[in-house]
Structure formats: C-alpha cells, structure tokens
Design a protein around this motif. Structure first.
Motif, PDB file in Angstrom:
ATOM      1  N   TYR A 103       0.540  -1.544   0.035  1.00 58.42           N
ATOM      2  CA  TYR A 103       0.047  -0.237  -0.120  1.00 58.42           C
ATOM      3  C   TYR A 103       0.738   1.140  -0.174  1.00 58.42           C
ATOM      4  N   TYR A 104       0.631   2.434  -1.156  1.00 57.41           N
ATOM      5  CA  TYR A 104       1.313   3.686  -0.560  1.00 57.41           C
ATOM      6  C   TYR A 104       0.034   4.861  -0.713  1.00 57.41           C
ATOM      7  N   LEU A 105       0.628   5.188   0.144  1.00 51.27           N
ATOM      8  CA  LEU A 105      -0.709   6.789   0.075  1.00 51.27           C
ATOM      9  C   LEU A 105       0.625   7.995   0.275  1.00 51.27           C
ATOM     10  N   PHE A 146       1.164  14.077   3.599  1.00 49.82           N
ATOM     11  CA  PHE A 146       1.575  13.133   3.729  1.00 49.82           C
ATOM     12  C   PHE A 146       2.066  11.489   2.763  1.00 49.82           C
ATOM     13  N   ARG A 147       2.729  10.928   3.757  1.00 45.51           N
ATOM     14  CA  ARG A 147       3.209   9.557   2.273  1.00 45.51           C
ATOM     15  C   ARG A 147       3.686   8.450   3.467  1.00 45.51           C
ATOM     16  N   ILE A 148       2.999   7.773   3.443  1.00 43.49           N
ATOM     17  CA  ILE A 148       2.630   6.176   4.125  1.00 43.49           C
ATOM     18  C   ILE A 148       2.474   5.427   2.883  1.00 43.49           C
ATOM     19  N   THR A 157      11.612   6.349  -9.611  1.00 41.72           N
ATOM     20  CA  THR A 157      12.674   6.935  -9.821  1.00 41.72           C
ATOM     21  C   THR A 157      12.111   8.727 -10.714  1.00 41.72           C
ATOM     22  N   HIS A 158      12.001   9.358 -10.010  1.00 38.88           N
ATOM     23  CA  HIS A 158      11.210  11.402 -10.524  1.00 38.88           C
ATOM     24  C   HIS A 158      11.753  12.082 -10.523  1.00 38.88           C
ATOM     25  N   TYR A 159      11.558  13.042 -11.026  1.00 40.57           N
ATOM     26  CA  TYR A 159      12.176  14.625 -10.405  1.00 40.57           C
ATOM     27  C   TYR A 159      11.264  15.044  -9.803  1.00 40.57           C
ATOM     28  N   ASP A 160      11.393  16.332  -8.757  1.00 40.81           N
ATOM     29  CA  ASP A 160       9.890  16.924  -8.597  1.00 40.81           C
ATOM     30  C   ASP A 160      10.909  18.832  -9.119  1.00 40.81           C
ATOM     31  N   VAL A 161       9.585  19.309 -10.043  1.00 43.37           N
ATOM     32  CA  VAL A 161      10.217  20.514  -9.757  1.00 43.37           C
ATOM     33  C   VAL A 161      10.834  21.922  -8.193  1.00 43.37           C
ATOM     34  N   PHE A 232      16.827  13.730  -9.330  1.00 43.22           N
ATOM     35  CA  PHE A 232      15.983  12.579 -10.152  1.00 43.22           C
ATOM     36  C   PHE A 232      16.196  11.940  -8.008  1.00 43.22           C
ATOM     37  N   HIS A 233      15.104  11.175  -7.386  1.00 44.73           N
ATOM     38  CA  HIS A 233      14.818  10.257  -6.417  1.00 44.73           C
ATOM     39  C   HIS A 233      14.482   9.093  -6.464  1.00 44.73           C
ATOM     40  N   ASN A 234      14.825   7.962  -5.912  1.00 46.33           N
ATOM     41  CA  ASN A 234      13.806   6.789  -5.596  1.00 46.33           C
ATOM     42  C   ASN A 234      14.275   6.519  -4.159  1.00 46.33           C
ATOM     43  N   VAL A 235      12.713   6.034  -3.761  1.00 42.95           N
ATOM     44  CA  VAL A 235      12.867   5.521  -2.393  1.00 42.95           C
ATOM     45  C   VAL A 235      12.420   3.993  -1.722  1.00 42.95           C
ATOM     46  N   ILE A 236      12.921   3.267  -1.318  1.00 37.51           N
ATOM     47  CA  ILE A 236      12.462   2.079  -1.057  1.00 37.51           C
ATOM     48  C   ILE A 236      12.243   1.676   0.283  1.00 37.51           C
ATOM     49  N   TYR A 237      11.087   2.229   0.814  1.00 45.25           N
ATOM     50  CA  TYR A 237      10.579   1.516   2.470  1.00 45.25           C
ATOM     51  C   TYR A 237      11.191   0.954   2.897  1.00 45.25           C
ATOM     52  N   LYS A 238      11.970   0.129   3.671  1.00 49.00           N
ATOM     53  CA  LYS A 238      12.794  -0.863   4.645  1.00 49.00           C
ATOM     54  C   LYS A 238      11.985  -1.360   5.501  1.00 49.00           C
ATOM     55  N   VAL A 244       6.418  12.795   5.574  1.00 51.74           N
ATOM     56  CA  VAL A 244       5.866  14.084   5.439  1.00 51.74           C
ATOM     57  C   VAL A 244       6.849  15.137   4.577  1.00 51.74           C
ATOM     58  N   ASN A 245       6.872  15.684   3.017  1.00 51.02           N
ATOM     59  CA  ASN A 245       7.222  15.883   2.916  1.00 51.02           C
ATOM     60  C   ASN A 245       6.620  17.078   2.495  1.00 51.02           C
ATOM     61  N   VAL A 246       8.070  18.488   2.950  1.00 50.48           N
ATOM     62  CA  VAL A 246       7.558  19.670   2.143  1.00 50.48           C
ATOM     63  C   VAL A 246       7.995  20.613   1.186  1.00 50.48           C
TER      64      VAL A 246
END
Ligand SMILES: O=C(O)CCC(=O)C(=O)O
Length: 314
Positions: A103-105, A146-148, A157-161, A232-238, A244-246
């Motif tokens: 699941y990803y929010l 919020f990211r859960i 992997t993606h970038y944000d502006v 660019f960033h890629n994440v793995i939930y260990k 929360v990102n701002v």
C-alpha cells in the motif's frame, strides 16, 4: 559509481540557509527538531485513532516495486485508519488482490483535481505533532504531503520541480538520488525514469544508466532529506514508513505552472521552449529527409554549445 549522501547533524536554520541550501546538493539532516511526531506516530494505534476514518486514495500493488509508467498498481479508497493498519502489517486479513499486497499513500488536497496537499488542512488532528523547520520563507511554501507505505514499497525514480524536505518520521528508508547533470542517462518518460530496477538495470535497454552517479543513504526516523529541485530520487521503504514532505518554491512564482498541484509540472519557460521546438521541427519537415537530419544536427550542436557555456548542474 556510488557516493554516500552527506549527513549533517544538529544544524539550525541559519546554517541551512547560508551553507547548505546554496550548494543545491542533497544532504541528510539529522537531529533537527521536528516535534513530537517521532515518538507519537510510532504507535499505529495513536495514528489510527487520532487520524480517524477519513477516506484516502491509495496505490495498491501485488508487487512492492511500483511502476507508474506501466501502472502495475490500482487506485483504491480506504478509511485512513484501516489503510494505516494494513500498511503497517506484512499480511492482511482483508485485502483487494493478495494478502501480501503493498500500500502507498501520497496524500492529496481537499479537491484532488484542484487543491494541493496540506497536512494542516487534511489531517489537522495530526498536523500539530509535526514541526517543519524554518528553512525557507513562509510565502514560498507550496505543499506538505503525507506519505505512508508498506514495508518493501519502492517508488519509481522521478524528479520534482520544487525544492523538497522529505521528513522521515517512522521507519527507515533507503534513498537513491541522481544529479540533474545525469538527465541524459535517466531514460525519462516525462518526469519519471523508465529504469524501474535501479539496482539491476537492464544493460541492453539502459546502457547509459550504468554511467549515472548514484547518491545513496538511509533515512532513520527523525531524519530530513533535502532534495533540491530536479534531483532524481527513488525510495525503498525498509520498514513500514510514515513521512511528510514539504515542497517550496526556489524561483519566482511566474516560473511555475499555476495548474500544478503535485510539484512536478515542468517550469513554464521549459514548456514554452518545448512548444517552440515542436514548431521548429515541424518547419524542418519542409525539407527532404537528409536535409532535415543535417539541420537537425546543427540545431543539436547549437543547443549543446549554449548549454555547455552555462556549466553543468551539480
Ligand atoms: O518517501 C516517499 O514516499 C517518496 C518521497 C518523494 O518522492 C518526494 O518527497 O518527492
């Protein structure tokens, strides 16, 4: 080639603003006061009770490696408390597809088609537990998201502006970043890389990706990752994780697309430049093909010379 991300401890706003921010390189900030969320949100019971049963739209996937380009997940809706409960467990009694689904929010705004996410608006009962560092002027604020997610979830992997502080509250997260200087090695489809498995990229399909410089680190609960725009960033939930990102604006308002609610629509001058390029390429079609190729290469040389003069991003 892999580099470890720098970890900087116990800094205040003036150190960030004067010494870290201008370098425009990602860094892990440790020991910054983010409020009581690190203690309180560790309890699933607290998060579900306080968060309540508001419906949230989530990504659900049979495999933890989520792929936005080929859409190997579906969007579902669950009450927030039910969703957190499921995300925090490895196997589910109730499920959509399989009992081990991930699941990803990525929280959305009040009206998901028009509004930006703001944790104070959508989750006021929890928002007071988290304190955002005063690392940018309040009028530059864009959104707080919020990211859960379930343990093992991997985000493409993606970038944000926008500039970004990714505040890790619960669980550990592996983060991998690539510099904007490696843009030509990322096999982009819009703002997303087509290279899904960054640990084992297919060398036949993605030979240039093997040359990209990988910047890697592990976020612990309470850490903040500064992600400058365009990295660019890629994440793995260990672990099962809560973050929360701002996002905030580094440039003038007019350079951002005012319809953007996710922080990922390209800057206005680039969108304009792309339209002009489309017209230029259409104009070249007035010539026979081999002439088009010749003049196309002249255009590429001009762009390369111009871009090289500007220097390389970090
Ligand atoms: O940690 C996550 O879930 C993803 C973070 C991310 O992509 C972001 O902050 O832009």
């Amino acid at each position: 080639m892999t580099f470890l991300l720098d970890v900087v401890s116990n800094i205040d706003a003036s150190v960030f603003i004067e010494h870290i921010y201008p370098k425009r390189r990602p860094v892990i900030l440790r020991g910054v006061d983010i409020g009581q969320c690190v203690d309180k949100w560790r309890s699933v019971n607290y998060l579900t009770t306080k968060g309540g049963g508001m419906p949230v739209k989530i990504h659900v996937s049979a495999t933890p490696q989520m792929d936005f380009i080929n859409k190997n997940f579906t969007y579902k809706s669950l009450p927030f408390d039910k969703f957190v409960q499921r995300a925090s467990e490895d196997e589910h009694e109730e499920f959509f597809e399989t009992k081990t689904e991930s699941y990803y929010l990525r929280a959305l705004g009040d009206d998901p088609r028009k509004d930006k996410a703001d944790i104070h608006q959508q989750f006021p009962q929890l928002a007071d537990d988290i304190q955002f560092p005063k690392f940018f002027p309040p009028d530059k604020f864009f959104s707080s998201v919020f990211r859960i997610a379930s343990k093992g979830t991997q985000l493409w992997t993606h970038y944000d502006v926008m500039d970004n502080l990714l505040i890790q509250v619960v669980g550990r997260k592996r983060v991998i970043l690539y510099s904007p200087a490696d843009v030509d090695k990322m096999y982009l489809n819009g703002d997303k890389s087509e290279v899904l498995d960054v640990d084992n990229p297919d060398p036949e399909r993605f030979p240039k990706f093997l040359e990209a410089h990988r910047h890697e680190g592990i976020l612990e609960p309470g850490d903040i990752l500064f992600i400058p725009a365009l990295w660019f960033h890629n994440v793995i939930y260990k672990d099962y994780g809560v973050a929360v990102n701002v996002f905030w604006k580094h440039l003038n308002d007019s350079q951002y697309d005012h319809r953007d609610i996710y922080g990922n629509k390209d800057h206005v001058p680039f969108s304009r430049a792309q339209q002009i390029l489309d017209r230029a390429l259409k104009t070249l079609e007035e010539l026979p093909e081999e002439y088009q190729s010749f003049y196309g290469h002249r255009l590429i040389s001009r762009i390369e010379r111009k871009v090289l003069q500007k220097g390389k991003p970090p």
